[in-house]
Design an enzyme around this catalytic site. Sequence first.
Site, PDB file in Angstrom:
ATOM      1  N   ARG A  79       0.829  -1.200   0.000  1.00 15.81           N
ATOM      2  CA  ARG A  79       0.000   0.000   0.000  1.00 15.81           C
ATOM      3  C   ARG A  79       0.870   1.259   0.000  1.00 15.81           C
ATOM      4  NH1 ARG A  79      -4.396   0.228   4.647  1.00 15.81           N
ATOM      5  NH2 ARG A  79      -2.597   0.914   5.833  1.00 15.81           N
ATOM      6  N   LYS A 182      -2.728   6.738   1.152  1.00 18.63           N
ATOM      7  CA  LYS A 182      -2.475   7.321   2.475  1.00 18.63           C
ATOM      8  C   LYS A 182      -1.583   8.561   2.326  1.00 18.63           C
ATOM      9  CE  LYS A 182      -2.707   4.864   6.816  1.00 18.63           C
ATOM     10  NZ  LYS A 182      -4.140   4.684   7.084  1.00 18.63           N
ATOM     11  N   GLU A 218     -16.382   6.537   3.982  1.00 20.63           N
ATOM     12  CA  GLU A 218     -15.729   6.001   5.196  1.00 20.63           C
ATOM     13  C   GLU A 218     -15.589   7.102   6.228  1.00 20.63           C
ATOM     14  OE1 GLU A 218     -11.554   4.993   5.082  1.00 20.63           O
ATOM     15  OE2 GLU A 218     -11.181   6.294   3.373  1.00 20.63           O
TER      16      GLU A 218
HETATM   17  C1  LIG Z   1      -5.261   3.985   7.479  1.00 21.19           C
HETATM   18  C2  LIG Z   1      -6.691   4.249   7.147  1.00 21.19           C
HETATM   19  C3  LIG Z   1      -7.698   3.294   7.327  1.00 21.19           C
HETATM   20  C4  LIG Z   1      -7.460   1.984   7.998  1.00 21.19           C
HETATM   21  O1  LIG Z   1      -6.571   1.159   7.350  1.00 21.19           O
HETATM   22  P1  LIG Z   1      -5.917  -0.045   8.142  1.00 21.19           P
HETATM   23  O2  LIG Z   1      -4.993  -0.656   7.180  1.00 21.19           O
HETATM   24  O3  LIG Z   1      -6.999  -0.954   8.543  1.00 21.19           O
HETATM   25  O4  LIG Z   1      -5.236   0.561   9.327  1.00 21.19           O
HETATM   26  C5  LIG Z   1      -8.970   3.593   6.887  1.00 21.19           C
HETATM   27  N1  LIG Z   1      -9.270   4.783   6.331  1.00 21.19           N
HETATM   28  C6  LIG Z   1      -8.349   5.733   6.184  1.00 21.19           C
HETATM   29  C7  LIG Z   1      -8.748   7.014   5.575  1.00 21.19           C
HETATM   30  C8  LIG Z   1      -7.035   5.489   6.584  1.00 21.19           C
HETATM   31  O5  LIG Z   1      -6.124   6.428   6.451  1.00 21.19           O
END
Ligand SMILES: *Cc1c(COP(=O)(O)O)cnc(C)c1O
Length: 335
Positions: A79, A182, A218
Amino acid sequence: MNIDWENLGFKFMPTRSNIRFHYENGQWDEGKLYDTYDITLSVAANAFHYGQALFEGGKAFRCKDGKVRIFRPEENGKRLNSSARHLMMPEFPVDKFVEAVKTVVRDNEDYIPPYGTGGALYIRPVMFGTTPQIGVGASLTYELVILVVPVGAYYKGGIKPVDAMISRDYDRAAPHGTGHIKAAGNYAASLISGKQAKDHHCAVALFLDPATHTYVDEFGTSNFLAITRDGKYVTTLSDSILPSITNNSLMTIAADLGMPTERRRVKATELPDFAEVAACGTAVVLTPVGRILDGGNIIDYHLDTIGPVLKKLYDEMTGIQHGERPDKHNWLVEI
Ligand SMILES: *Cc1c(COP(=O)(O)O)cnc(C)c1O
């Protein structure tokens, strides 16, 4: 070193070391452990002005058998590279990433909360452009740093549902923008919705799809998942949400438990029909949502603790992470 394991929160604390890699002339160096948290950068560094910055999040656990295991680090590595490609930053080899995570976790082994405390060693990789620039463009040099921080059990004294507020005034990401990676800037952009939610006594903001504001996307830092009244696991499909490793794992666990699972578009008008709703991510695994505010409207799931289906998923997930239940998908990497 004198850490109060029972009262760790989720906050920065220095540990023995962090590992850093430097990118220059088209290649990453071999990396080194540092015992300082300071870095010297030009005030003209790309990351400050033009935001070439991304991060990741993972965890290492002290398991029941005393061994230390990291949860799905190669997924973080993949990722990280998907974020890097979108931001025109250099990729970092996934196998080298996993080795780096192992190295820094091993060097900080005595900072890992003991088995039974519910804590973990949070792993925070961050990559940023460091070249001094005034003209907009991709940086020529980068730093990848992997920090580790001991964090506590999020739920002390039981799992309490939180309230969420639908963000109607602001989006966290644009359609076809950076919501699926991210990118550090996404989080700066979501702070104002988080503040609005807090002003309404809600713990988190829930974002809708930025193009039509019809479908659920989300939460600001976690994915949306729901359990239907007939026991299906439902999570949202959208190109502006971050592919959560926790969500992917919980969905796999749900399927293992024989539950039907669906990743599909979820209309905001469907929210009152669910039996259980949660936010999920690495930091807490999952947080049940008790109520959702939408303007003057309140959706109430009438739960004062975690619902029965989410509880089962939560117990299975944390059981696997702490080596109490079989890791049949080989998610754990021993250091
Ligand atoms: C990091 C993140 C998540 C959760 O991802 P995980 O891999 O489960 O920690 C969900 N939504 C956003 C916007 C994120 O930055």
